[in-house]
Design an enzyme around this catalytic site. Structure first.
Site, mmCIF file in Angstrom:
data_model
loop_
_atom_site.group_PDB
_atom_site.id
_atom_site.type_symbol
_atom_site.label_atom_id
_atom_site.label_comp_id
_atom_site.label_asym_id
_atom_site.label_seq_id
_atom_site.Cartn_x
_atom_site.Cartn_y
_atom_site.Cartn_z
ATOM 1 N N HIS A 201 0.809 -1.213 0.000
ATOM 2 C CA HIS A 201 0.000 0.000 0.000
ATOM 3 C C HIS A 201 0.842 1.263 0.000
ATOM 4 O O HIS A 201 0.491 2.254 -0.638
ATOM 5 C CB HIS A 201 -0.934 -0.007 1.211
ATOM 6 C CG HIS A 201 -2.096 -0.894 0.999
ATOM 7 N ND1 HIS A 201 -2.699 -1.604 2.000
ATOM 8 C CD2 HIS A 201 -2.768 -1.193 -0.118
ATOM 9 C CE1 HIS A 201 -3.694 -2.294 1.498
ATOM 10 N NE2 HIS A 201 -3.751 -2.060 0.213
ATOM 11 N N ARG A 308 -10.477 -7.631 -13.254
ATOM 12 C CA ARG A 308 -10.150 -8.840 -12.477
ATOM 13 C C ARG A 308 -10.970 -8.823 -11.180
ATOM 14 O O ARG A 308 -10.529 -8.277 -10.179
ATOM 15 C CB ARG A 308 -8.672 -8.867 -12.122
ATOM 16 C CG ARG A 308 -7.732 -9.143 -13.273
ATOM 17 C CD ARG A 308 -6.303 -9.203 -12.749
ATOM 18 N NE ARG A 308 -5.379 -9.795 -13.684
ATOM 19 C CZ ARG A 308 -4.519 -9.102 -14.436
ATOM 20 N NH1 ARG A 308 -4.487 -7.791 -14.371
ATOM 21 N NH2 ARG A 308 -3.690 -9.738 -15.248
ATOM 22 N N ARG A 344 -14.467 -10.012 -15.966
ATOM 23 C CA ARG A 344 -14.076 -11.426 -15.940
ATOM 24 C C ARG A 344 -14.616 -12.060 -14.669
ATOM 25 O O ARG A 344 -14.471 -11.493 -13.584
ATOM 26 C CB ARG A 344 -12.558 -11.542 -15.964
ATOM 27 C CG ARG A 344 -12.112 -12.994 -15.898
ATOM 28 C CD ARG A 344 -10.631 -13.128 -16.022
ATOM 29 N NE ARG A 344 -9.942 -12.776 -14.789
ATOM 30 C CZ ARG A 344 -8.625 -12.830 -14.643
ATOM 31 N NH1 ARG A 344 -7.868 -13.191 -15.664
ATOM 32 N NH2 ARG A 344 -8.052 -12.510 -13.505
ATOM 33 N N GLU A 445 -6.391 -19.038 -22.464
ATOM 34 C CA GLU A 445 -5.137 -19.003 -21.695
ATOM 35 C C GLU A 445 -4.666 -20.405 -21.330
ATOM 36 O O GLU A 445 -3.703 -20.569 -20.603
ATOM 37 C CB GLU A 445 -5.285 -18.117 -20.458
ATOM 38 C CG GLU A 445 -6.504 -18.378 -19.612
ATOM 39 C CD GLU A 445 -6.650 -17.387 -18.451
ATOM 40 O OE1 GLU A 445 -5.700 -16.661 -18.135
ATOM 41 O OE2 GLU A 445 -7.733 -17.372 -17.841
ATOM 42 N N ASP A 469 -0.898 -16.557 -18.500
ATOM 43 C CA ASP A 469 -1.092 -17.985 -18.253
ATOM 44 C C ASP A 469 -0.779 -18.828 -19.490
ATOM 45 O O ASP A 469 -0.180 -19.892 -19.386
ATOM 46 C CB ASP A 469 -2.541 -18.249 -17.803
ATOM 47 C CG ASP A 469 -2.705 -17.967 -16.317
ATOM 48 O OD1 ASP A 469 -1.833 -18.394 -15.545
ATOM 49 O OD2 ASP A 469 -3.697 -17.323 -15.931
ATOM 50 N N ARG A 479 4.813 -19.023 -13.624
ATOM 51 C CA ARG A 479 4.988 -17.584 -13.838
ATOM 52 C C ARG A 479 5.444 -16.832 -12.597
ATOM 53 O O ARG A 479 5.827 -15.675 -12.677
ATOM 54 C CB ARG A 479 3.709 -16.958 -14.423
ATOM 55 C CG ARG A 479 2.527 -16.961 -13.488
ATOM 56 C CD ARG A 479 1.251 -16.598 -14.229
ATOM 57 N NE ARG A 479 0.728 -15.310 -13.805
ATOM 58 C CZ ARG A 479 -0.499 -14.886 -14.066
ATOM 59 N NH1 ARG A 479 -1.326 -15.647 -14.769
ATOM 60 N NH2 ARG A 479 -0.916 -13.725 -13.656
HETATM 61 C C1 PEP Z 1 -3.426 -13.757 -18.123
HETATM 62 O O1 PEP Z 1 -3.324 -14.910 -17.697
HETATM 63 O O2 PEP Z 1 -2.731 -13.309 -19.057
HETATM 64 C C2 PEP Z 1 -4.395 -12.839 -17.520
HETATM 65 C C3 PEP Z 1 -4.641 -11.659 -18.064
HETATM 66 O O3 PEP Z 1 -4.996 -13.214 -16.383
HETATM 67 P P1 PEP Z 1 -4.295 -13.218 -14.926
HETATM 68 O O4 PEP Z 1 -2.998 -12.492 -15.052
HETATM 69 O O5 PEP Z 1 -5.275 -12.549 -14.033
HETATM 70 O O6 PEP Z 1 -4.150 -14.679 -14.668
HETATM 71 MG MG MG Z 2 -4.832 -15.732 -16.428
#
Ligand code: PEP
Ligand code: MG
Length: 590
Positions: A201, A308, A344, A445, A469, A479
């Site tokens: 924050h 998100r 989403r 994804e 993803d 990742r």
């Molecule tokens: C992705 O996977 O590229 C994506 C946009 O979703 P997140 O990063 O929320 O998994």
């Molecule tokens: Mg994703």
């Protein structure tokens, strides 16, 4: 032991994490938090009522202080930053925390400071141990509020970091959100912390104040003293102790160049996203909270390409109600209408469990291959339906679109759509309005979805490619594992071929394809993605000007030629070099 005489003052560079852009040069104000000394004594049973009342008064005083800070932050920085302190008010209202403290008073007979400290420490430890960066930050909220409550119990006033930090570079182990709020625009030159992450924050506040910040410098607080001269490079995440004249000159040049560039990017930001050969390109924003729509407007995003929604859940101690979700979705749609807001559905689970939903998420050996996103939602129809109804209801306002995350194939998509159909029927039966034509799409994804994109396209109004993803699953690169981060290659031939395949399948059915992973926000890849036929790019709002600048500096015909050439190459490094070269020679504004 270091003495003034034998201290080493040669120039030293420490590498941290770049958290807020900008360059600052100044003297250090070293901010080290001191532990409060807590009294320890027993309270006779007859006086425990008065002890509990003292606790009540301290909670009330803390609440009033937090509200004052909120009002000040709202005035100086705006409502979004002020909302950071909602979490603090929630801590003060947490019945479990308050109730446990009073129980501790009753059973142990210890003074209330000790009881409260013990309970708060248990909460902090529980949050600290969660394997999720965002939730670990909540431990910081509790620590911050607990410190204030204890100060109030002890009758100590808390000092304002802002007064101490005027015109200085603040260096600290960590900075709490209330301390960060005390640093307004004119005071601190930069913020540097030993610990922390980009999402802490304090860093959010620093970024919104446009103050350079570097976090994760590990042991900097042990290596410097009050008054030392440092140079903070918030672009590269570097802190230079005792910079030489030569370094200062070099940074002076960099600062000028960056200022120039930022000015040009901001100017480009106000202009339409059109290539040199007149092809309009849609650039949208990724957001996590409805309040971020202000940023979308500030950076001229064409609506939201990815909302998100799990962040509404992660910041709440319980599952948000349909009504709470509806309010958030409607607010975003209203703020940006007529531009679209692509909402989403929940991508909870895996590495993003809910603080208030421990019973819903089991520990998993492979969270990214686990009970996540649409899989979790299809197993929890009550939670899923709450969200779908909230989105459907919000679709009467503005331009709302819905998309599912982590779809692996056509059957799963059909199952999700069946639940959506049930929600539509329920709302119709209740006489509640929604837009029956709200477009419904899918994220692509997972490799199985990419390979069957032609089938999915038959049941989708649009695709949005989650490259974060998709790349991790295509290349088998976790990742979030920094040991293999160098193997995460957006330009791998497998990625390019997969993107081309998805775009072909979508266009074969006349539906549009967006990319909303981090790759979309990197101007170096803009030509490659657009050349591969991607219709829209969606990114975190502050990245919009740089990508727009890239779009305005290229010809779409050249981008297509670049993609054609890239598809013929056999390695990630060759394509990376091609993209770098294109960017350097045709786009780069520096
Ligand atoms: C992705 O996977 O590229 C994506 C946009 O979703 P997140 O990063 O929320 O998994
Ligand atoms: Mg994703």
């Amino acid at each position: 032991m270091l003495t003034e005489e034998n201290r080493d003052t040669t120039e030293t560079t420490l590498q941290g994490i770049a958290a807020s852009p900008g360059i600052a040069h100044g003297q250090v104000f070293l901010h080290l938090q001191s532990e409060l000394e807590l009294p320890a004594h027993d309270i006779e049973p007859a006086r425990r009522g008065e002890e509990a009342a003292r606790f009540d008064r301290a909670l009330l005083a803390t609440r009033q202080q937090v509200q004052r800070i909120m009002a000040e932050v709202e005035k100086n920085l705006g409502p979004d930053e002020a909302r950071i302190f909602d979490a603090h008010l929630l801590v003060l209202e947490d019945q479990a925390l308050v109730g446990e403290t009073l129980r501790e008073l009753k059973t142990s007979g210890h003074n209330i400071e000790r009881c409260f400290h013990r309970v708060a420490q248990r909460y902090i430890a529980a949050f600290d141990s969660i394997d999720d960066e965002y939730l670990r930050e909540r431990a910081g909220d509790i620590r911050d509020v607990a410190q204030r409550v204890l100060q109030n119990l002890l009758g100590q006033a808390s000092q304002s970091l802002g007064d101490l930090a005027r015109g200085r570079v603040v260096v600290a182990g960590d900075i709490t959100p209330s301390e960060a709020a005390g640093l307004d625009r004119s005071e601190a030159l930069a913020i540097v912390t030993d610990t922390g992450s980009k999402t802490s924050h304090a860093v959010i506040v620093a970024r919104s104040m446009r103050v350079p910040a570097v976090v994760g410098t590990r042991d900097l607080t042990r290596r410097i003293r009050n008054g030392d001269w440092v140079l903070v490079d918030g672009y590269m995440g570097a802190v230079i102790l005792h910079p030489t004249e030569q370094t200062l000159y070099r940074y002076g040049q960099i600062r000028l160049a960056k200022k120039n560039l930022e000015q040009r990017l901001l100017e480009a930001g106000r202009l339409p996203a059109v290539t040199l050969d007149d092809a309009p390109i849609t650039l949208r924003a990724n957001i996590e909270q409805s309040g971020e729509t202000a940023l979308v407007r500030e950076f001229h995003g064409d609506g939201v390409g990815l909302f998100r929604t799990e962040f509404l859940f992660l910041s709440s101690p319980r599952v948000p109600t349909e009504e709470e979700q509806y309010d958030a979705y409607r607010a975003a749609a209203e703020a940006l209408a007529p531009a679209p807001v692509v909402i989403r559905t929940l991508d909870l689970g895996g590495d993003k469990p809910m603080a208030g939903g421990a019973h819903l998420f089991a520990r998993e050996a492979n969270p990214f291959l686990g009970h996540r996103a649409i899989r979790f939602c299809l197993d929890q129809p009550a939670i899923f339906k709450n969200q779908l109804r909230a989105i459907l209801r919000a679709s009467t306002v503005g331009n709302v679109r819905l998309m599912y995350p982590m779809i692996s194939g056509r059957e799963e998509l059909a199952r999700a759509n069946a639940v959506l159909a049930e929600c539509r029927a329920e709302l119709t039966a209740r006489g509640v309005a929604f837009d029956p034509a709200m477009p419904v799409g899918s994220m692509i994804e997972i490799p199985s979805a990419a390979l069957t994109a032609d089938l999915l396209a038959q049941d989708c109004a649009f695709f949005s490619i989650g490259t974060n993803d998709l790349i991790q699953y295509l290349l088998a690169i976790d990742r979030v594992n920094d040991r293999i981060a160098h193997l995460y290659e957006p330009t791998h031939p497998a990625v390019l071929r997969t993107l081309r395949h998805i775009v072909g399948a979508a266009h074969g059915r006349n539906i549009k394809v967006s990319v909303c992973g981090e790759m979309a926000g990197d101007p170096v890849y803009a030509a490659l993605l657009l050349g591969l036929g991607v219709d829209e790019l969606s990114m975190t709002p502050p990245l919009l000007p740089a990508v727009k600048y890239a779009v305005r500096a290229m010809r779409l015909a050249d981008a297509r030629a670049l993609a054609e050439d890239a598809l013929k190459l056999g390695s990630a490094s060759e394509t990376q070099a091609l993209c770098d070269e294109f960017y350097r020679t045709r786009v780069k504004a520096e």
